[in-house]
Design a protein around this motif. Structure first.
Motif, PDB file in Angstrom:
ATOM      1  N   ASP A 194      -4.899   4.536   3.126  1.00  0.00           N
ATOM      2  CA  ASP A 194      -5.162   5.688   2.309  1.00  0.00           C
ATOM      3  C   ASP A 194      -6.288   6.295   2.515  1.00  0.00           C
ATOM      4  OD1 ASP A 194      -3.914   7.773   0.729  1.00  0.00           O
ATOM      5  OD2 ASP A 194      -4.289   6.609  -1.335  1.00  0.00           O
ATOM      6  N   ASN A 195      -6.216   7.555   2.236  1.00  0.00           N
ATOM      7  CA  ASN A 195      -7.512   8.352   2.209  1.00  0.00           C
ATOM      8  C   ASN A 195      -8.611   8.077   3.345  1.00  0.00           C
ATOM      9  OD1 ASN A 195      -6.927   9.182  -0.534  1.00  0.00           O
ATOM     10  ND2 ASN A 195      -7.635   7.156  -1.123  1.00  0.00           N
ATOM     11  N   ILE A 196      -7.965   8.470   4.688  1.00  0.00           N
ATOM     12  CA  ILE A 196      -8.524   8.129   5.969  1.00  0.00           C
ATOM     13  C   ILE A 196      -9.576   9.722   5.966  1.00  0.00           C
ATOM     14  CG2 ILE A 196      -8.622   8.161   8.588  1.00  0.00           C
ATOM     15  CD1 ILE A 196      -5.817   7.285   8.218  1.00  0.00           C
ATOM     16  N   VAL A 197     -10.643   9.262   6.155  1.00  0.00           N
ATOM     17  CA  VAL A 197     -11.734  10.395   6.136  1.00  0.00           C
ATOM     18  C   VAL A 197     -12.693  10.429   7.198  1.00  0.00           C
ATOM     19  CG1 VAL A 197     -13.489  11.583   4.827  1.00  0.00           C
ATOM     20  CG2 VAL A 197     -11.773  10.599   3.652  1.00  0.00           C
ATOM     21  N   GLU A 257     -12.600  15.919   7.177  1.00  0.00           N
ATOM     22  CA  GLU A 257     -11.139  15.778   7.424  1.00  0.00           C
ATOM     23  C   GLU A 257     -10.526  14.590   6.872  1.00  0.00           C
ATOM     24  OE1 GLU A 257      -7.889  17.172   8.311  1.00  0.00           O
ATOM     25  OE2 GLU A 257      -9.360  18.355   8.962  1.00  0.00           O
ATOM     26  N   THR A 258      -9.560  15.050   6.181  1.00  0.00           N
ATOM     27  CA  THR A 258      -8.782  13.737   5.467  1.00  0.00           C
ATOM     28  C   THR A 258      -7.291  13.715   5.413  1.00  0.00           C
ATOM     29  OG1 THR A 258     -10.608  14.059   3.661  1.00  0.00           O
ATOM     30  CG2 THR A 258      -8.523  12.863   2.992  1.00  0.00           C
ATOM     31  N   SER A 259      -6.843  12.473   5.429  1.00  0.00           N
ATOM     32  CA  SER A 259      -5.243  12.419   5.256  1.00  0.00           C
ATOM     33  C   SER A 259      -5.229  11.330   4.024  1.00  0.00           C
ATOM     34  CB  SER A 259      -4.964  11.368   6.522  1.00  0.00           C
ATOM     35  OG  SER A 259      -4.701  12.342   7.882  1.00  0.00           O
ATOM     36  N   ASP A 260      -4.663  12.139   3.043  1.00  0.00           N
ATOM     37  CA  ASP A 260      -4.401  11.155   1.905  1.00  0.00           C
ATOM     38  C   ASP A 260      -2.872  10.721   1.463  1.00  0.00           C
ATOM     39  OD1 ASP A 260      -3.286  13.597   1.049  1.00  0.00           O
ATOM     40  OD2 ASP A 260      -4.648  14.058  -0.327  1.00  0.00           O
ATOM     41  N   PHE A 261      -1.825  11.322   2.349  1.00  0.00           N
ATOM     42  CA  PHE A 261      -0.401  10.741   2.460  1.00  0.00           C
ATOM     43  C   PHE A 261       0.167  10.961   1.239  1.00  0.00           C
ATOM     44  CE2 PHE A 261      -3.178   7.979   5.408  1.00  0.00           C
ATOM     45  CZ  PHE A 261      -2.738   8.549   6.482  1.00  0.00           C
ATOM     46  N   GLU A 262      -0.321  12.121   0.538  1.00  0.00           N
ATOM     47  CA  GLU A 262       0.524  12.580  -0.799  1.00  0.00           C
ATOM     48  C   GLU A 262       1.837  13.046  -0.378  1.00  0.00           C
ATOM     49  OE1 GLU A 262      -0.397  11.666  -4.001  1.00  0.00           O
ATOM     50  OE2 GLU A 262      -1.857  10.355  -2.504  1.00  0.00           O
ATOM     51  N   ILE A 263       1.953  13.746   0.818  1.00  0.00           N
ATOM     52  CA  ILE A 263       3.593  14.324   0.948  1.00  0.00           C
ATOM     53  C   ILE A 263       4.001  13.871   2.379  1.00  0.00           C
ATOM     54  CG2 ILE A 263       4.338  16.669   1.626  1.00  0.00           C
ATOM     55  CD1 ILE A 263       1.920  18.053   0.406  1.00  0.00           C
ATOM     56  N   ASP A 264       3.331  13.465   3.219  1.00  0.00           N
ATOM     57  CA  ASP A 264       3.997  12.861   4.395  1.00  0.00           C
ATOM     58  C   ASP A 264       3.040  12.105   5.265  1.00  0.00           C
ATOM     59  OD1 ASP A 264       2.727  14.728   5.693  1.00  0.00           O
ATOM     60  OD2 ASP A 264       4.269  16.065   5.766  1.00  0.00           O
ATOM     61  N   VAL A 265       3.487  11.840   6.539  1.00  0.00           N
ATOM     62  CA  VAL A 265       2.706  10.753   7.314  1.00  0.00           C
ATOM     63  C   VAL A 265       1.544  11.751   7.842  1.00  0.00           C
ATOM     64  CG1 VAL A 265       4.240   9.088   7.792  1.00  0.00           C
ATOM     65  CG2 VAL A 265       4.048  11.202   9.504  1.00  0.00           C
ATOM     66  N   GLU A 266       1.218  13.014   7.879  1.00  0.00           N
ATOM     67  CA  GLU A 266       0.531  13.813   7.996  1.00  0.00           C
ATOM     68  C   GLU A 266      -0.075  13.702   9.608  1.00  0.00           C
ATOM     69  OE1 GLU A 266      -3.030  14.227   5.585  1.00  0.00           O
ATOM     70  OE2 GLU A 266      -1.691  13.581   3.703  1.00  0.00           O
ATOM     71  N   ASP A 326       0.103   7.523  -6.548  1.00  0.00           N
ATOM     72  CA  ASP A 326      -0.650   7.678  -5.409  1.00  0.00           C
ATOM     73  C   ASP A 326       0.033   7.440  -4.034  1.00  0.00           C
ATOM     74  OD1 ASP A 326      -2.945   8.106  -3.851  1.00  0.00           O
ATOM     75  OD2 ASP A 326      -3.973   6.054  -4.371  1.00  0.00           O
ATOM     76  N   GLY A 327       0.286   8.276  -3.162  1.00  0.00           N
ATOM     77  CA  GLY A 327       0.825   7.960  -1.996  1.00  0.00           C
ATOM     78  C   GLY A 327      -0.039   7.219  -0.817  1.00  0.00           C
ATOM     79  N   TYR A 328       0.633   6.664  -0.052  1.00  0.00           N
ATOM     80  CA  TYR A 328      -0.110   6.006   1.043  1.00  0.00           C
ATOM     81  C   TYR A 328       0.578   5.789   2.292  1.00  0.00           C
ATOM     82  CZ  TYR A 328       2.362   1.580  -0.282  1.00  0.00           C
ATOM     83  OH  TYR A 328       3.329   0.714  -0.530  1.00  0.00           O
ATOM     84  N   LEU A 329       0.170   5.403   3.381  1.00  0.00           N
ATOM     85  CA  LEU A 329       0.709   5.153   4.525  1.00  0.00           C
ATOM     86  C   LEU A 329       1.258   3.865   5.077  1.00  0.00           C
ATOM     87  CD1 LEU A 329       1.564   6.868   7.271  1.00  0.00           C
ATOM     88  CD2 LEU A 329      -0.329   5.893   8.429  1.00  0.00           C
ATOM     89  N   SER A 330       2.328   3.588   5.267  1.00  0.00           N
ATOM     90  CA  SER A 330       2.644   1.770   5.596  1.00  0.00           C
ATOM     91  C   SER A 330       3.036   1.769   6.879  1.00  0.00           C
ATOM     92  CB  SER A 330       3.699   1.463   4.695  1.00  0.00           C
ATOM     93  OG  SER A 330       4.169   0.093   4.821  1.00  0.00           O
ATOM     94  N   THR A 331       2.450   0.775   7.757  1.00  0.00           N
ATOM     95  CA  THR A 331       2.780   0.617   9.187  1.00  0.00           C
ATOM     96  C   THR A 331       3.108  -0.623   9.370  1.00  0.00           C
ATOM     97  OG1 THR A 331       2.081   1.151  11.337  1.00  0.00           O
ATOM     98  CG2 THR A 331       0.287   0.391   9.869  1.00  0.00           C
ATOM     99  N   SER A 332       3.787  -0.864  10.464  1.00  0.00           N
ATOM    100  CA  SER A 332       4.166  -2.355  10.900  1.00  0.00           C
ATOM    101  C   SER A 332       4.447  -2.488  12.348  1.00  0.00           C
ATOM    102  CB  SER A 332       5.494  -2.645  10.304  1.00  0.00           C
ATOM    103  OG  SER A 332       6.590  -1.868  10.440  1.00  0.00           O
ATOM    104  N   GLN A 371       5.794   7.057   4.949  1.00  0.00           N
ATOM    105  CA  GLN A 371       4.706   7.456   3.623  1.00  0.00           C
ATOM    106  C   GLN A 371       5.549   6.848   2.364  1.00  0.00           C
ATOM    107  OE1 GLN A 371       5.730   9.695   1.187  1.00  0.00           O
ATOM    108  NE2 GLN A 371       3.838  10.341   0.214  1.00  0.00           N
ATOM    109  N   VAL A 372       4.840   6.162   1.670  1.00  0.00           N
ATOM    110  CA  VAL A 372       5.083   5.610   0.643  1.00  0.00           C
ATOM    111  C   VAL A 372       4.632   6.329  -0.656  1.00  0.00           C
ATOM    112  CG1 VAL A 372       5.258   3.682  -0.958  1.00  0.00           C
ATOM    113  CG2 VAL A 372       5.299   3.174   1.639  1.00  0.00           C
TER     114      VAL A 372
END
Length: 288
Positions: free
Chosen positions: A194-197, A25-34, A59-65, A48-49
């Motif tokens: 990115d690429n949480i698996v 199971e993967t979140s690669d954040f290419e479209i949204d925050v999933e 290459d999209g990724y998730l940014s958090t703060s 999502q960036v």
């Protein structure tokens, strides 16, 4: 009518049975925050960036703060309770999370852990030991083990096994050990992912035979810790952290085989980390 109800019931059962955690199971954040977000909506929700992930342009990724100021959005944590990330982790054979992370803070290290919520509001378990990502690091690949032996109860008096058998939420957080383990630390921090698996024993690099892993021995040890680093990586930085995330040793490995004196260290568990511009690896060490 009965036939219709049976069809609906079967469809709901199918969704419940098959829409749950599985290896890969993967979140690669290419479209949204999933589905990854804070539990309570706030100005610091992850975003999502679309460009600039570990694979570069496009290459999209998730940014958090987190604000650290108190109230919603003050803690450094993000979570997912979508169907594909919850369920029976034990039966699915999930042993670790792997992902790419970038610590964008100038001076603050990240102390990354994975947390799991069970069936009760206060049924929590979280990583006993953090993976430390130094301040200002570029994209780094990390592995966080999530088997029962790698987790500690962080809420009501249930068991880790019971939580892993029925996970209702998973979260990734930074916690330096100064607060309850499943809660993100209350601090002004930023980080990217990115690429949480979710990986099983056959797919995680921790369980594969690799020639590029460093070795430590003996483990446990009383007096000296021997460290062997892979050939061809040049000089490597050595750092050792205690279970609270405090760095207690720092040095430079210039030889393939080195030894450090640990006789004055307190008895307990430590994280031994080596890093260079090519690799970053962490292993657990027990001081007797």
């Amino acid at each position: 009518m009965k036939r219709t109800l049976l069809i609906i019931a079967f469809a709901m059962f199918s969704i419940f049975s098959f829409s749950q955690i599985s290896p890969g199971e993967t979140s690669d954040f290419e479209i949204d925050v999933e589905g990854w977000e804070h539990q309570i909506a706030n100005p610091n929700d992850p975003v999502q960036v679309a460009d600039g992930g570990p694979n570069g342009a496009g290459d999209g990724y998730l940014s958090t703060s987190s604000s650290g100021a108190g109230g919603s959005g003050s803690r450094h944590v993000f979570a997912n309770d979508n169907a594909e990330w919850i369920g029976d982790y034990t039966s699915a054979g999930i042993v670790a999370f792997t992902f790419d992370v970038r610590n964008t803070n100038a001076t603050e290290d990240l102390f990354l852990r994975v947390g799991f919520n069970g069936t009760g509001f206060n049924d929590w378990a979280a990583s006993t030991n953090p993976v430390v990502v130094p301040a200002g690091s570029g994209w780094t690949s990390v592995t966080i083990p999530v088997e029962a032996s790698d987790l500690s109860i962080s809420g009501s008096p249930t068991t880790v096994a019971a939580i892993l058998a029925n996970v209702t939420q998973v979260r990734i957080l930074s916690n330096d050990g100064s607060d309850i383990l499943h809660k993100g630390q209350r601090a002004a921090l930023t980080s990217d992912y990115d690429n949480i698996v979710a990986v099983d024993v056959l797919s995680t690099p921790e369980f594969e035979v690799q020639n590029n892993e460093f070795k430590i021995s003996p483990n446990p040890a009383k007096n000296r810790l021997n460290i062997s680093i892979p050939d061809g990586n040049g000089d490597m930085k050595l750092e050792v952290y205690d279970v609270l995330g405090k760095r207690i040793f720092k040095g430079l490995l210039t030889d393939l085989d080195s030894s450090i004196n640990v006789s004055n260290w307190k008895t307990g568990v430590y994280l031994v980390k080596i890093s260079s511009d090519k690799i970053s690896q962490t292993k657990r060490f027990i001081k007797q």
